[in-house]
Every structure is written in structure tokens, then in C-alpha cells.
Design a protein around this motif. Sequence first.
Motif, mmCIF file in Angstrom:
data_model
loop_
_atom_site.group_PDB
_atom_site.id
_atom_site.type_symbol
_atom_site.label_atom_id
_atom_site.label_comp_id
_atom_site.label_asym_id
_atom_site.label_seq_id
_atom_site.Cartn_x
_atom_site.Cartn_y
_atom_site.Cartn_z
ATOM 1 N N PRO A 40 40.853 98.430 117.942
ATOM 2 C CA PRO A 40 41.094 99.518 118.936
ATOM 3 C C PRO A 40 40.642 99.074 120.110
ATOM 4 C CG PRO A 40 39.360 100.313 117.696
ATOM 5 C CD PRO A 40 39.430 99.032 117.353
ATOM 6 N N HIS A 41 41.428 99.821 121.410
ATOM 7 C CA HIS A 41 40.754 100.001 122.634
ATOM 8 C C HIS A 41 39.656 101.012 122.498
ATOM 9 C CE1 HIS A 41 41.768 101.531 126.866
ATOM 10 N NE2 HIS A 41 40.420 101.296 126.846
ATOM 11 N N TYR A 42 38.169 100.649 122.668
ATOM 12 C CA TYR A 42 37.318 101.731 122.667
ATOM 13 C C TYR A 42 35.937 101.130 123.506
ATOM 14 C CZ TYR A 42 33.722 104.314 119.853
ATOM 15 O OH TYR A 42 32.759 105.206 119.238
ATOM 16 N N ASN A 43 35.678 102.185 124.096
ATOM 17 C CA ASN A 43 34.314 101.987 124.975
ATOM 18 C C ASN A 43 33.739 103.029 125.495
ATOM 19 O OD1 ASN A 43 35.770 102.645 127.510
ATOM 20 N ND2 ASN A 43 36.751 100.569 127.474
ATOM 21 N N LEU A 44 32.764 103.332 126.501
ATOM 22 C CA LEU A 44 31.871 104.592 126.781
ATOM 23 C C LEU A 44 33.069 105.572 127.708
ATOM 24 C CD1 LEU A 44 28.513 103.289 127.698
ATOM 25 C CD2 LEU A 44 29.030 105.489 126.434
ATOM 26 N N VAL A 45 34.043 104.727 128.215
ATOM 27 C CA VAL A 45 34.874 105.696 128.904
ATOM 28 C C VAL A 45 36.236 105.891 128.324
ATOM 29 C CG1 VAL A 45 33.801 105.337 131.206
ATOM 30 C CG2 VAL A 45 35.702 103.796 130.435
ATOM 31 N N HIS A 46 36.378 105.515 126.872
ATOM 32 C CA HIS A 46 37.835 105.685 126.318
ATOM 33 C C HIS A 46 37.189 105.840 124.910
ATOM 34 C CE1 HIS A 46 41.991 104.882 125.817
ATOM 35 N NE2 HIS A 46 41.543 104.608 124.583
ATOM 36 N N ARG A 47 36.865 107.153 124.548
ATOM 37 C CA ARG A 47 36.081 107.318 123.229
ATOM 38 C C ARG A 47 37.035 107.877 122.381
ATOM 39 N NH1 ARG A 47 30.871 110.097 124.283
ATOM 40 N NH2 ARG A 47 30.995 110.312 122.028
ATOM 41 N N ASN A 48 37.689 109.189 122.713
ATOM 42 C CA ASN A 48 38.161 110.324 121.734
ATOM 43 C C ASN A 48 39.135 109.875 120.777
ATOM 44 O OD1 ASN A 48 36.929 111.144 124.509
ATOM 45 N ND2 ASN A 48 37.191 113.455 123.374
ATOM 46 N N VAL A 49 40.023 109.182 120.973
ATOM 47 C CA VAL A 49 41.251 108.905 119.746
ATOM 48 C C VAL A 49 40.403 108.282 119.080
ATOM 49 C CG1 VAL A 49 43.058 107.544 119.565
ATOM 50 C CG2 VAL A 49 43.054 109.014 121.645
ATOM 51 N N VAL A 50 39.584 107.043 119.143
ATOM 52 C CA VAL A 50 39.077 106.166 118.026
ATOM 53 C C VAL A 50 38.125 106.980 117.402
ATOM 54 C CG1 VAL A 50 37.503 104.343 117.869
ATOM 55 C CG2 VAL A 50 39.369 104.170 119.225
ATOM 56 N N GLU A 51 37.427 107.895 118.131
ATOM 57 C CA GLU A 51 36.367 108.546 117.316
ATOM 58 C C GLU A 51 36.909 109.689 116.265
ATOM 59 O OE1 GLU A 51 33.272 109.679 120.148
ATOM 60 O OE2 GLU A 51 32.781 107.620 120.471
ATOM 61 N N GLU A 52 38.132 110.245 116.885
ATOM 62 C CA GLU A 52 38.408 111.374 116.071
ATOM 63 C C GLU A 52 39.560 110.874 115.006
ATOM 64 O OE1 GLU A 52 40.242 113.841 119.311
ATOM 65 O OE2 GLU A 52 38.257 114.199 120.284
ATOM 66 N N THR A 53 40.126 109.750 115.074
ATOM 67 C CA THR A 53 41.269 109.373 114.366
ATOM 68 C C THR A 53 41.061 108.036 113.531
ATOM 69 O OG1 THR A 53 42.580 108.287 115.975
ATOM 70 C CG2 THR A 53 42.790 110.630 115.586
ATOM 71 N N ILE A 54 40.467 106.974 114.397
ATOM 72 C CA ILE A 54 40.272 105.694 113.667
ATOM 73 C C ILE A 54 39.144 105.637 113.039
ATOM 74 C CG2 ILE A 54 40.480 103.179 114.270
ATOM 75 C CD1 ILE A 54 42.866 104.789 114.869
ATOM 76 N N ILE A 55 38.207 105.927 113.517
ATOM 77 C CA ILE A 55 36.822 105.765 112.640
ATOM 78 C C ILE A 55 36.856 106.411 111.442
ATOM 79 C CG2 ILE A 55 34.338 106.516 112.707
ATOM 80 C CD1 ILE A 55 34.203 105.329 115.491
ATOM 81 N N PRO A 56 37.272 107.568 111.330
ATOM 82 C CA PRO A 56 37.475 108.191 109.832
ATOM 83 C C PRO A 56 38.130 107.535 108.772
ATOM 84 C CG PRO A 56 37.577 109.865 111.746
ATOM 85 C CD PRO A 56 37.603 108.577 112.310
ATOM 86 N N VAL A 57 39.240 106.850 109.255
ATOM 87 C CA VAL A 57 40.123 105.980 108.448
ATOM 88 C C VAL A 57 39.360 104.531 108.214
ATOM 89 C CG1 VAL A 57 42.355 104.467 108.478
ATOM 90 C CG2 VAL A 57 42.332 106.976 109.297
ATOM 91 N N ALA A 58 38.736 103.931 109.238
ATOM 92 C CA ALA A 58 37.888 102.789 108.792
ATOM 93 C C ALA A 58 36.983 103.157 107.871
ATOM 94 C CB ALA A 58 37.239 102.336 110.126
ATOM 95 N N GLU A 59 36.306 104.285 108.011
ATOM 96 C CA GLU A 59 34.943 104.804 107.006
ATOM 97 C C GLU A 59 35.734 105.001 105.463
ATOM 98 O OE1 GLU A 59 31.758 106.980 109.710
ATOM 99 O OE2 GLU A 59 33.383 107.985 108.934
ATOM 100 N N GLU A 60 37.085 105.632 105.523
ATOM 101 C CA GLU A 60 37.532 105.828 104.137
ATOM 102 C C GLU A 60 38.118 104.776 103.666
ATOM 103 O OE1 GLU A 60 41.713 107.946 102.771
ATOM 104 O OE2 GLU A 60 41.160 108.163 104.980
ATOM 105 N N PHE A 61 38.168 103.350 104.212
ATOM 106 C CA PHE A 61 39.018 102.252 103.456
ATOM 107 C C PHE A 61 38.119 100.927 103.737
ATOM 108 C CE2 PHE A 61 42.747 104.672 104.406
ATOM 109 C CZ PHE A 61 43.244 104.840 103.031
ATOM 110 N N GLY A 62 36.830 101.238 104.317
ATOM 111 C CA GLY A 62 35.902 100.116 104.673
ATOM 112 C C GLY A 62 36.263 99.003 105.505
ATOM 113 N N LEU A 63 36.951 99.582 106.596
ATOM 114 C CA LEU A 63 37.295 98.558 107.729
ATOM 115 C C LEU A 63 36.332 98.448 108.635
ATOM 116 C CD1 LEU A 63 40.977 100.227 108.288
ATOM 117 C CD2 LEU A 63 40.460 98.202 106.753
ATOM 118 N N GLY A 64 36.082 97.275 109.090
ATOM 119 C CA GLY A 64 35.055 97.113 110.350
ATOM 120 C C GLY A 64 35.966 97.191 111.611
ATOM 121 N N LEU A 65 35.393 97.839 112.622
ATOM 122 C CA LEU A 65 35.794 98.053 114.054
ATOM 123 C C LEU A 65 35.393 96.752 114.737
ATOM 124 C CD1 LEU A 65 37.073 100.894 113.402
ATOM 125 C CD2 LEU A 65 35.973 101.471 115.660
ATOM 126 N N VAL A 66 36.436 96.293 115.552
ATOM 127 C CA VAL A 66 36.175 95.325 116.274
ATOM 128 C C VAL A 66 36.999 95.424 117.869
ATOM 129 C CG1 VAL A 66 36.655 92.510 116.650
ATOM 130 C CG2 VAL A 66 36.425 93.465 114.508
#
Length: 324
Positions: free
Chosen positions: A185-211
Motif C-alpha cells: 500500500p501507499h503508506y508513510n508518516l504523512v499518509h497513514r489513516n487508510v492503511v492503519e484503519e483498514t489494511i493492517i487489520p486485514v494483513a494481521e488477520e491473514f498473515g500478510l506482510g506489508l511492503v
Amino acid sequence: MHEVVSGMTRIGNSDLDVFPLSLGGNVFGWTADRDASFAVLDAFIDGGGDFIDTADSYSAWVPGNHGGESERIIGEWLASRKPRNVVVATKVSQHPEFTGLSGSNVRRAAEASLTRLGVDAIDLYYAHFDDETVPLEETVPAFGQLVDDGLVRHIAVSNYSAERIREWEDITTRLGVARPVAVQPHYNLVHRNVVEETIIPVAEEFGLGLVPYYSLASGFLTGKYRSTDAEGLASPRAAGAAKYATEAGLRIIDALEEIGAAHGASIASTSLAWLRAQPTVVAPIASARTVEQVPDLLAGARLELTAEEVETLNRVSEWSPARS
């Protein structure tokens, strides 16, 4: 924080252990010619790196290019240097000749990428952008077949919504085909919210690594753009960085500078270290046009921030102007 063993991290549920920073290949054949690209790749590998990210479409947007330039340069470098244990990730859906994610296109694009890279198998193969004109029931087994046939070792998704990632996972379960191991995903210190609220929970659920890509926000998080009049800068990247050069954005740069100084680290390295400290993050992607830019990237993969430093950066970036 993501566990790091012997300076390496595991990509999701795969067998790929990588240096916790991925060298972005988007500049190869664009702002870095073949010789400059070779020099950057050499410096990255010599410094301990082993994870390279590209896409079949890089860099079709450059006048005179057709797509595949980055893969071709990387392939020539691999053939010339014969490095050991290098992990190469590439992507499908945006090459002008191989657009979209129909089953037949995924296969043809993968074969073209293999030829350009000169490898027997692609280590990590991403669906670059979601193609909602093609049912996932067609795309998912096409990726699975690439794994079954030995053309691809592991599959991944980039720029997919949480809902579509979940749908992809459901289909793999139903069909018994290879599961994704990573999400980009597009993710950095000035672009956080969508990833933290939606993508990271799915990554945790399915064991995906974020790049994550745009790890340094088009260069803004290097500290190079310290003025709110950054719009006046002429480089191609400056336009991308300028939108972050607000008072709130510059407060983030000040915090990065202060925390970095305590470690003898640059603003860029500190920004990458913050990203690595986030849940499920394996290896941020960052690119370098010149050899001089590589040491900061390598340092960012080795810098360990304290919990307090991470929290300070979390706090100062919470109300970033780019939150969306």
C-alpha cells in the motif's frame, strides 16, 4: 513491533527472508540510466540489501519508453553480477501491452517479465492495481496456476482495498490455490489513516506482510523540502513533495530531525525506521537515483527507534494534512 532476526524479516507466511528495506526500481530507465542503475544496485547489495521491487510497467510513462525498461536493466544487472539470494518482486496490470488482470493476460505478462529479468521464477508477483472489470474468480486461479507451474514463487497484491483482499483470500480457500503473502500500500508518516484503519487489520488477520511504497512521500520525508513555498521547486519529485510542506508537515520533519540526531541518523533513515516499527510492516520500499542516496536507505533498515520515539512520531503525524 515487527520481529527482526539477524537483520532479516520474513515476508508474511512465505519462506522469503529479506533485508528490511526494498530498493525501488521505478527510477531505473527513468531518472537513473543503465549505468547509474547498476551503480545503485551494486551499492545496495554491497551494503547488505537483497530485496528489489519493480513492475512490468516501469517506466512506460517516459517519452520513448514502452514499459519493461526497469525489469530489463535489473535483468542485465543480475546476469552481469550473478548475486546470491536476491529477492526480486515485480507486478502485473499496467504494462501498455499487458493491461489488466484477465487470466490470459496475467500468464503472458508473467512470461514477458521472466524473459526481461532473465530468471527462472519471479520471487514475488503482485497484482499491481485491482482490475474490477475481471472477476476475482478468474484472476485468483490465474495467479495460483503461475505458482503451480513454477513461474512464480509467491503472490501478492498492491493497491487493493481491504474488502477486495478479503474476497481474494476467500477465493483461495474455496479453490485451494496459493494465497497472497504480501500487500503493497501507499503508506508513510504523512499518509497513514487508510492503511492503519483498514489494511493492517486485514494483513494481521491473514498473515500478510506489508511492503509500503512512497515510504518517503516523494522525497518530502528526506527533509529536502523544508519550506512551505516548495511549489517553486522545479524537479519532477518536488511537485509530489510540495503538497506536504505545510506547517503540520514541517512539524513532522522537525520531530524526525530531533529523533534522528539522537541516533546520528538522517531524517530519511528515521522516517523509514518509523515505518518498519509499524505492525505487519516487513520492508518499506525506497528508491535511489544515485549511489549517494543509498546509505540513508540502508541505515533506515538498521535503525531501531525506542517505543517512546515511535509514539512521538505517531502523535506529531496524527493530524497530518495528507490524512485521507
